[in-house]
Design an enzyme around this catalytic site. Structure first.
Site, PDB file in Angstrom:
ATOM      1  N   HIS A 186      50.805  82.783  23.656  1.00  0.00           N
ATOM      2  CA  HIS A 186      49.507  83.478  23.564  1.00  0.00           C
ATOM      3  C   HIS A 186      49.751  84.873  23.000  1.00  0.00           C
ATOM      4  O   HIS A 186      50.436  85.682  23.637  1.00  0.00           O
ATOM      5  CB  HIS A 186      48.850  83.570  24.942  1.00  0.00           C
ATOM      6  CG  HIS A 186      48.488  82.224  25.502  1.00  0.00           C
ATOM      7  ND1 HIS A 186      47.199  81.721  25.457  1.00  0.00           N
ATOM      8  CD2 HIS A 186      49.241  81.258  26.086  1.00  0.00           C
ATOM      9  CE1 HIS A 186      47.177  80.513  26.019  1.00  0.00           C
ATOM     10  NE2 HIS A 186      48.403  80.207  26.404  1.00  0.00           N
TER      11      HIS A 186
ATOM     12  N   HIS B  56      51.918  72.473  27.816  1.00  0.00           N
ATOM     13  CA  HIS B  56      52.651  72.305  29.081  1.00  0.00           C
ATOM     14  C   HIS B  56      52.885  70.831  29.415  1.00  0.00           C
ATOM     15  O   HIS B  56      53.901  70.272  29.048  1.00  0.00           O
ATOM     16  CB  HIS B  56      51.944  73.030  30.248  1.00  0.00           C
ATOM     17  CG  HIS B  56      51.737  74.479  29.985  1.00  0.00           C
ATOM     18  ND1 HIS B  56      52.756  75.392  30.053  1.00  0.00           N
ATOM     19  CD2 HIS B  56      50.630  75.184  29.622  1.00  0.00           C
ATOM     20  CE1 HIS B  56      52.288  76.593  29.760  1.00  0.00           C
ATOM     21  NE2 HIS B  56      51.006  76.505  29.479  1.00  0.00           N
TER      22      HIS B  56
ATOM     23  N   ASP C 132      54.974  81.113  26.059  1.00  0.00           N
ATOM     24  CA  ASP C 132      53.670  81.236  26.711  1.00  0.00           C
ATOM     25  C   ASP C 132      53.114  82.673  26.724  1.00  0.00           C
ATOM     26  O   ASP C 132      52.300  83.024  25.880  1.00  0.00           O
ATOM     27  CB  ASP C 132      53.719  80.650  28.130  1.00  0.00           C
ATOM     28  CG  ASP C 132      52.359  80.182  28.617  1.00  0.00           C
ATOM     29  OD1 ASP C 132      51.431  80.104  27.792  1.00  0.00           O
ATOM     30  OD2 ASP C 132      52.214  79.871  29.815  1.00  0.00           O
TER      31      ASP C 132
ATOM     32  N   HIS D 286      53.691  77.317  21.407  1.00  0.00           N
ATOM     33  CA  HIS D 286      52.792  77.684  22.513  1.00  0.00           C
ATOM     34  C   HIS D 286      53.102  79.090  23.005  1.00  0.00           C
ATOM     35  O   HIS D 286      53.909  79.291  23.919  1.00  0.00           O
ATOM     36  CB  HIS D 286      52.901  76.680  23.663  1.00  0.00           C
ATOM     37  CG  HIS D 286      51.800  76.824  24.675  1.00  0.00           C
ATOM     38  ND1 HIS D 286      50.897  75.822  24.967  1.00  0.00           N
ATOM     39  CD2 HIS D 286      51.417  77.864  25.456  1.00  0.00           C
ATOM     40  CE1 HIS D 286      50.034  76.229  25.870  1.00  0.00           C
ATOM     41  NE2 HIS D 286      50.336  77.486  26.192  1.00  0.00           N
TER      42      HIS D 286
ATOM     43  N   HIS E 151      45.494  72.695  26.759  1.00  0.00           N
ATOM     44  CA  HIS E 151      46.270  72.872  27.999  1.00  0.00           C
ATOM     45  C   HIS E 151      45.961  71.698  28.929  1.00  0.00           C
ATOM     46  O   HIS E 151      44.799  71.462  29.252  1.00  0.00           O
ATOM     47  CB  HIS E 151      45.856  74.160  28.710  1.00  0.00           C
ATOM     48  CG  HIS E 151      46.375  75.418  28.073  1.00  0.00           C
ATOM     49  ND1 HIS E 151      45.858  75.943  26.921  1.00  0.00           N
ATOM     50  CD2 HIS E 151      47.375  76.250  28.453  1.00  0.00           C
ATOM     51  CE1 HIS E 151      46.519  77.052  26.614  1.00  0.00           C
ATOM     52  NE2 HIS E 151      47.433  77.268  27.524  1.00  0.00           N
TER      53      HIS E 151
HETATM   54 ZN   LIG Z   1      49.099  78.617  27.489  1.00  0.00          ZN
END
Ligand SMILES: [Zn+2]
Length: 481
Positions: A21, A241, A299, A19, A217
């Site tokens: 971005h 998450h 993240d 995870h 998410h």
């Molecule tokens: Zn995310």
């Protein structure tokens, strides 16, 4: 290749990141250079320090606040394919420094399109994806980090259709799954994390039918019921998450039981205002202690101002042990969206880097001197799963008959094997012992490749693992000892 590249390439890599971005993992220096070169507006007086200050979140408020810097820097990149390729390449270098063997980096191609008109732009979106792929390919060659991508749609913007099209087009060519991310323009007050949006639900269904992996998410800005919805309505295979799942014991237990994978992100969980630092027990610690299937991820490093290493350090400061961290990486390796054969290779590579000898390997099966004491080897049986998928309870075919017979062996559990498996956090397992005759039959029906391994095993069990997918899909695992 220069010496530092070579050193990075040879660094032992045991982490798996699921995870992160890509569009939130751009080096501050790169953004600065791009903005300067293009004469674009920089925050404050235009110094590097002020740009950095504007990008990194210091005080947790909420997810909308956390995402605001995207509105500053995305314009420096949008429409610039060379910059996109460079960012993907530099990302691999950064991941090598983080000790990452395999990463699934997600991004929203629409962000980088260079226009706010998203419609009818499939060709241009495809160019963005190709630029990322080129950067990752060069990065893999130079730094030894394998990187695939997950394409993110922007929640409620109608971008999901393009994303599914792109996933199909680039399946097997760098893209392994899809996701929906929050739009920085969304307002926290009205934001629904997992909306009952028919277009998005339909797109996830379409992806499922097309063999495209899905993550979503949930349980970050929204509560435990969003996690439930992501699983039940969107049939997501992993949850981004998911911290707030602990707010509902029933949902939490069910996720634990079903081995739902949570992609947790320590620093971001704090900076998005989702979990305060002073909380008595961070949900990630609870996941670790309860043996929940989770991984550790970074993240948005551009916004957290931290690296994946920092996330491990923070998690350790909360009480996660070395063993928890290793388990988290093995969880990630098992939950990743690689095809089965590549996944097996990845797991093998991690064990090798950890200097743990795998009991049965291609090179050792023919060796008479191989160590028989602890020969336990776990593998996913893709072909078997495939063969069983789609059969329903009323199916009386020969294949289904074999399947039912497997189930009936559940009474004969081998205690040692059960103990061993209960100590690995990768699976929730129900071992079924199979007698030779039945095994033989199965092998004839499905499995030439496994035959070689089974011939050399002292013991064989078949394990049926129910996945989060509600489509009666079972994951079969063979354990050899
Ligand atoms: Zn995310």
């Amino acid at each position: 290749m220069n010496p530092s590249q070579n050193a990075l390439k040879n660094l032992p890599k045991t982490r798996v990141e699921l995870h992160v971005h890509l569009d939130g993992s751009v080096r501050h220096e790169t953004l600065w250079e791009l903005a300067k070169k293009k004469n674009m507006k920089l925050p404050g007086n235009g110094t590097f320090e002020e740009l950095q200050d504007a990008l990194v979140i210091k005080n947790p408020v909420d997810l909308t606040h956390f995402l605001q810097p995207f509105l500053i820097f995305t314009q420096y990149i949008a429409g610039d394919l060379d910059a996109i390729e460079r960012i993907a390449y530099e990302f691999c270098e950064d991941e090598a420094k983080n000790g990452v063997a395999y990463v699934e980096a997600r991004y929203c191609p629409h962000f980088w399109l260079g226009t706010t008109d998203f419609h009818g732009k499939l060709k241009e979106l495809g160019e963005v994806v190709s630029a990322v792929n080129r950067g990752f390919q060069r990065g893999e060659n130079d730094f030894g980090v394998k990187a695939n991508t997950i394409l993110s749609a922007l929640n409620g913007t109608g971008t999901i259709k393009d994303i599914v099209e792109l996933c199909k087009k680039f399946k097997g060519d760098g893209v392994v799954g899809l996701d929906i991310a929050m739009n920085a323009n969304d307002k926290s007050e009205t934001y629904v994390e997992v909306p009952l949006n028919q277009e998005e639900i339909g797109a996830y269904e379409e992806a499922r039918k097309s063999g495209i992996h899905r993550t979503l998410h949930a349980g970050e800005a929204g509560g435990a019921e969003m996690v439930q919805r992501a699983l039940d309505v969107y049939h997501t295979e992993r949850v981004g998450h998911g911290y707030r799942v602990v707010e509902n014991e029933a949902i939490y237990s069910s996720c634990k039981e079903k081995r739902v994978h949570f992609e947790t992100c320590p620093w971001s969980s704090y900076l998005t205002g989702t979990v305060p630092l002073g909380v008595r027990k961070h949900p990630i610690v609870r996941f670790a202690e309860d043996g929940v299937n989770f991984s550790l991820n970074s993240d948005d490093p551009t916004l957290t101002g931290r690296t994946l290493r920092d996330d491990y350090v923070l998690a350790a400061s909360w009480g996660l042990t070395e063993a928890h961290a290793i388990r988290a990486n093995l969880n990630a390796a098992h939950a990743c969206f690689l095809p089965d054969n590549e996944k097996a290779q990845l797991i093998k590579k991690i064990y090798k880097e950890l200097n743990i000898k795998l009991p049965v390997s291609e090179d050792s099966v023919d060796s008479e001197s191989s160590n028989h004491e602890q020969r336990v080897y776990i593998r996913f049986c893709g072909a078997l799963e495939l063969a069983l998928r789609g059969y329903d309870e009323s199916d009386v075919s020969e294949n289904m008959g074999v399947y039912h017979e497997l189930i009936q062996f559940s009474a004969e559990l081998d205690k040692d094997l059960q103990i061993h498996l209960s100590q690995t956090s990768a699976f929730k397992v129900i071992p079924k012992i199979v007698e030779n005759e039945l095994l033989q039959c199965m092998l004839e029906v499905y499995h030439d490749e496994v035959h070689k391994e089974i011939k050399h095993a002292d013991y064989v069990a078949i394990i049926v693992v129910e996945t989060t997918d509600v489509s009666r899909k079972f994951q079969l695992v063979i354990v050899l000892r």
